[in-house]
Write an enzyme that holds these catalytic residues in place. Structure first.
Site, PDB file in Angstrom:
ATOM      1  N   ARG A  79       0.804  -1.221   0.000  1.00 26.26           N
ATOM      2  CA  ARG A  79       0.000   0.000   0.000  1.00 26.26           C
ATOM      3  C   ARG A  79       0.844   1.281   0.000  1.00 26.26           C
ATOM      4  O   ARG A  79       0.351   2.358  -0.258  1.00 26.26           O
ATOM      5  CB  ARG A  79      -0.972  -0.021   1.202  1.00 26.26           C
ATOM      6  CG  ARG A  79      -2.056  -1.059   1.056  1.00 26.26           C
ATOM      7  CD  ARG A  79      -2.775  -1.359   2.373  1.00 26.26           C
ATOM      8  NE  ARG A  79      -2.015  -2.288   3.232  1.00 26.26           N
ATOM      9  CZ  ARG A  79      -2.447  -2.761   4.406  1.00 26.26           C
ATOM     10  NH1 ARG A  79      -3.611  -2.383   4.882  1.00 26.26           N
ATOM     11  NH2 ARG A  79      -1.699  -3.602   5.101  1.00 26.26           N
ATOM     12  N   LYS A 133       8.890  -0.795   3.331  1.00 24.78           N
ATOM     13  CA  LYS A 133       8.051   0.162   4.064  1.00 24.78           C
ATOM     14  C   LYS A 133       8.749   0.704   5.312  1.00 24.78           C
ATOM     15  O   LYS A 133       8.703   1.898   5.600  1.00 24.78           O
ATOM     16  CB  LYS A 133       6.737  -0.522   4.458  1.00 24.78           C
ATOM     17  CG  LYS A 133       5.865   0.320   5.342  1.00 24.78           C
ATOM     18  CD  LYS A 133       4.444  -0.193   5.424  1.00 24.78           C
ATOM     19  CE  LYS A 133       4.311  -1.479   6.196  1.00 24.78           C
ATOM     20  NZ  LYS A 133       2.892  -1.868   6.348  1.00 24.78           N
ATOM     21  N   THR A 159       2.114 -12.773   9.491  1.00 25.18           N
ATOM     22  CA  THR A 159       2.833 -12.289  10.680  1.00 25.18           C
ATOM     23  C   THR A 159       3.206 -13.431  11.635  1.00 25.18           C
ATOM     24  O   THR A 159       4.248 -13.382  12.295  1.00 25.18           O
ATOM     25  CB  THR A 159       1.984 -11.238  11.435  1.00 25.18           C
ATOM     26  OG1 THR A 159       0.656 -11.758  11.619  1.00 25.18           O
ATOM     27  CG2 THR A 159       1.888  -9.939  10.660  1.00 25.18           C
ATOM     28  N   ASP A 196       6.109  -1.250  11.437  1.00 24.92           N
ATOM     29  CA  ASP A 196       5.372  -0.123  10.858  1.00 24.92           C
ATOM     30  C   ASP A 196       4.509   0.620  11.872  1.00 24.92           C
ATOM     31  O   ASP A 196       3.590   1.338  11.501  1.00 24.92           O
ATOM     32  CB  ASP A 196       4.529  -0.591   9.664  1.00 24.92           C
ATOM     33  CG  ASP A 196       3.395  -1.533  10.043  1.00 24.92           C
ATOM     34  OD1 ASP A 196       3.352  -1.988  11.206  1.00 24.92           O
ATOM     35  OD2 ASP A 196       2.546  -1.817   9.177  1.00 24.92           O
ATOM     36  N   ASN A 226       0.515   2.051   6.787  1.00 23.49           N
ATOM     37  CA  ASN A 226       0.372   1.171   5.632  1.00 23.49           C
ATOM     38  C   ASN A 226       0.491   1.921   4.316  1.00 23.49           C
ATOM     39  O   ASN A 226       0.828   1.344   3.295  1.00 23.49           O
ATOM     40  CB  ASN A 226      -0.964   0.434   5.692  1.00 23.49           C
ATOM     41  CG  ASN A 226      -1.047  -0.458   6.923  1.00 23.49           C
ATOM     42  OD1 ASN A 226      -0.125  -1.225   7.199  1.00 23.49           O
ATOM     43  ND2 ASN A 226      -2.105  -0.323   7.677  1.00 23.49           N
ATOM     44  N   ARG A 270      28.515  24.777   1.730  1.00 23.54           N
ATOM     45  CA  ARG A 270      28.512  23.373   1.301  1.00 23.54           C
ATOM     46  C   ARG A 270      29.408  22.508   2.185  1.00 23.54           C
ATOM     47  O   ARG A 270      30.201  23.019   2.964  1.00 23.54           O
ATOM     48  CB  ARG A 270      28.905  23.305  -0.171  1.00 23.54           C
ATOM     49  CG  ARG A 270      27.813  23.910  -1.068  1.00 23.54           C
ATOM     50  CD  ARG A 270      28.280  24.100  -2.483  1.00 23.54           C
ATOM     51  NE  ARG A 270      28.835  22.875  -3.026  1.00 23.54           N
ATOM     52  CZ  ARG A 270      29.616  22.827  -4.105  1.00 23.54           C
ATOM     53  NH1 ARG A 270      29.936  23.953  -4.749  1.00 23.54           N
ATOM     54  NH2 ARG A 270      30.078  21.678  -4.547  1.00 23.54           N
ATOM     55  N   TYR A 275      39.171  25.035 -10.007  1.00 26.38           N
ATOM     56  CA  TYR A 275      39.034  23.871 -10.894  1.00 26.38           C
ATOM     57  C   TYR A 275      39.659  24.171 -12.247  1.00 26.38           C
ATOM     58  O   TYR A 275      39.306  25.160 -12.896  1.00 26.38           O
ATOM     59  CB  TYR A 275      37.540  23.569 -11.037  1.00 26.38           C
ATOM     60  CG  TYR A 275      37.211  22.308 -11.802  1.00 26.38           C
ATOM     61  CD1 TYR A 275      37.846  21.098 -11.517  1.00 26.38           C
ATOM     62  CD2 TYR A 275      36.249  22.326 -12.807  1.00 26.38           C
ATOM     63  CE1 TYR A 275      37.524  19.953 -12.210  1.00 26.38           C
ATOM     64  CE2 TYR A 275      35.913  21.177 -13.506  1.00 26.38           C
ATOM     65  CZ  TYR A 275      36.561  19.988 -13.212  1.00 26.38           C
ATOM     66  OH  TYR A 275      36.243  18.853 -13.897  1.00 26.38           O
TER      67      TYR A 275
END
Ligand code: UD1
Ligand code: CA
Length: 459
Positions: free
Chosen positions: A16, A23, A79, A103, A228, A333, A387
């Site tokens: 889901r 999940k 389960t 969950d 879920n 950064r 660079y």
């Protein structure tokens, strides 16, 4: 309390969620669902946790590392079947097993302690955590007899319309006495509408065996919200968010608009710091006292001293000292370390650079791969040219240097202490101490040129 082992189920597919990820690795405020429940388990004083993995096991193992042990459920047959895979870890022990689902992230350590205590004090073989909810859709229903004793749990898909109307639901969290639990597991079958081995059936089995089954009914049903789908993920986030906000406010932080503020669980903030709207604080960010953070700032794994302001800026994996100003519109950064009483102004980008105390970099500047000393003044539009198309090179600027506007510092280059660089210079060679460097074409004037060429610009 007898020895208690937690078994956390995390092998299911979580269809889901409509996700490529497991999940239980979906995150709420910096912590995955399974880490949320694991934290409560740890805080409840339970040192041994077994996680049952299956679907996307690699992701779950990567997330939990060696904090837990693992049992594998190769096929997701329910389960009950999942718990059986972990049996070898507890079957010969004397004590309790706490079965939990990966969950249900909102459960508190207090509730877990309470259920074990209830279980022990009442001499139960199984104790299930339940709650009354307005909308029980999707949850297993708690069936009680005329005396109010729990007799079984019925899953929604197997429930009669009468059973489906029951509003007391199964949280999916249980405490079992190992000796009896192991016997009940042996008796599970998959004779139901989903063809699965349900852990919930052990409750009815234990009752039929004549054992005592108890229920710990929570007054706050929000604690047992199962995730879920992504709507429930959001609902759980809102609850956790409120808990986080409250904790900071109660410990002395002003949060002007909690609705537009997002603070990860691990973040620390000192007293009298004010968080303005639109601020996102992530990871292991630590902020000192008396700071002003925001509006509209994002700090990820940032360490900020006391009395510092960060306004409309982004700071990633870097540290900033005390009484420093960052922003508006600065971008710091990773790998940067900014000192005390520094000014990092508007449209300034700092990357992997060390900036000494009292240095000012006020506007429109890029400082990358650099080491900048104390009390340096960097003019508007300065660029460390780090660079060359293949490699990155370092720029070193000593204490008290004054770098004029629009200067390019072509790295690798060293600007020593106590130097000046004329505006508009492109510096390619080192600048020795106490000198002025000028590296640009001299200006020429062509007198009367506009008239001679007929170039007057009239409106
Ligand atoms: C389950 C309960 C239900 C309860 C609800 C609470 C059962 C049969 N039902 O339903 O009574 O009200 O949770 O949230 O237990 N899992 C495995 N292997 C499997 C199947 C599931 O490890 O074969 C794991 C999942 O990863 C998940 C947990 O078990 O973490 C629960 O599974 P899920 O399918 O979400 O159960 P629900 O239908 O929510
Ligand atoms: Ca569930």
């Amino acid at each position: 309390m007898k020895q208690t082992i937690a078994v956390i189920l995390a092998a299911g597919e979580g269809k889901r969620m409509k996700s490529r990820k497991s999940k239980v690795v979906h995150k709420i405020f910096g912590k995955s669902l399974i880490e949320w429940i694991y934290t409560s388990v740890k805080e409840a004083g339970i040192d041994e946790s077994i996680v049952v993995v299956g679907h996307r096991a690699d992701q779950v193992i990567e997330c939990m590392g060696d904090r837990v042990k693992y049992a594998e459920q190769k096929q997701q047959l329910g389960t009950g079947h999942a718990v059986m895979q972990a049996e070898e870890y507890f079957k010969d022990k004397d004590g309790y097993v706490l079965v939990l689902y990966g969950d249900t992230p909102l459960v508190t350590s207090k509730t877990l302690k309470d259920v074990i205590e209830f279980h022990e004090n009442n001499g139960c073989s199984a104790t299930v955590i339940t709650a009354e909810v307005d909308d029980p859709t999707g949850y297993g229903r708690i069936i009680r007899d005329g005396n109010g004793n729990v007799i079984k749990i019925v899953e929604q898909k197997d429930a009669s319309s009468e059973e489906a109307a029951i509003k007391e639901i199964n949280s999916g969290m249980y405490c079992f006495t190992i000796e009896h639990f192991v016997k009940a597991l042996r008796m599970l079958n998959n004779d139901n509408n989903q063809g699965e081995y349900y852990i919930t059936d052990t409750i009815g089995i234990l009752v039929e065996m004549g054992h005592k089954v108890g229920a710990l009914k929570l007054s706050d049903p929000r604690e047992i919200l199962g995730i879920n789908d992504r709507v429930q993920l959001f609902e759980a986030s809102e609850i956790i968010k409120a808990r986080i906000m409250e904790r900071h406010m109660r410990s002395g932080v002003t949060i002007i608009d909690p609705a537009s503020t997002y603070i990860d669980e691990g973040v620390e903030i000192g007293i009298d710091t004010v968080i303005y709207p639109g601020t996102i604080l992530e990871g292991n960010t630590r902020i000192g006292e008396d700071c002003i953070i925001g509006p509209d700032s994002r700090l990820v794994n940032a360490v900020i001293g006391d009395g510092t302001e960060v306004n409309h800026s982004v700071i990633l994996d870097s540290s900033v000292g005390n009484n420093t100003h960052v922003g508006p519109f600065a971008y710091v950064r990773p790998g940067s370390s900014i000192g005390d009483k520094v000014k990092i102004g508007d449209f300034v980008e700092i990357k992997k650079a060390e900036i000494g105390d009292k240095t000012k970099i006020s506007h429109l500047t890029y400082v990358g791969d650099a080491q900048v000393g104390r009390n340096v003044n960097i003019g508007c539009g300065v660029v460390t040219v780090n660079y060359d198309g293949k490699k990155k090179h370092k720029t070193i600027i000593g204490d008290n240097a004054f770098v004029g506007c629009n200067v390019n510092l072509v790295a690798p280059v060293v600007v020593e202490n106590d130097t000046y660089i004329a505006a508009g210079s492109t510096i390619t060679d080192d600048v020795p101490q106490n000198s002025l460097a000028i590296a640009r074409e001299r200006q020429t004037i062509k007198d009367g040129w506009v008239i001679r060429k007929g170039m007057q610009r009239k409106e």
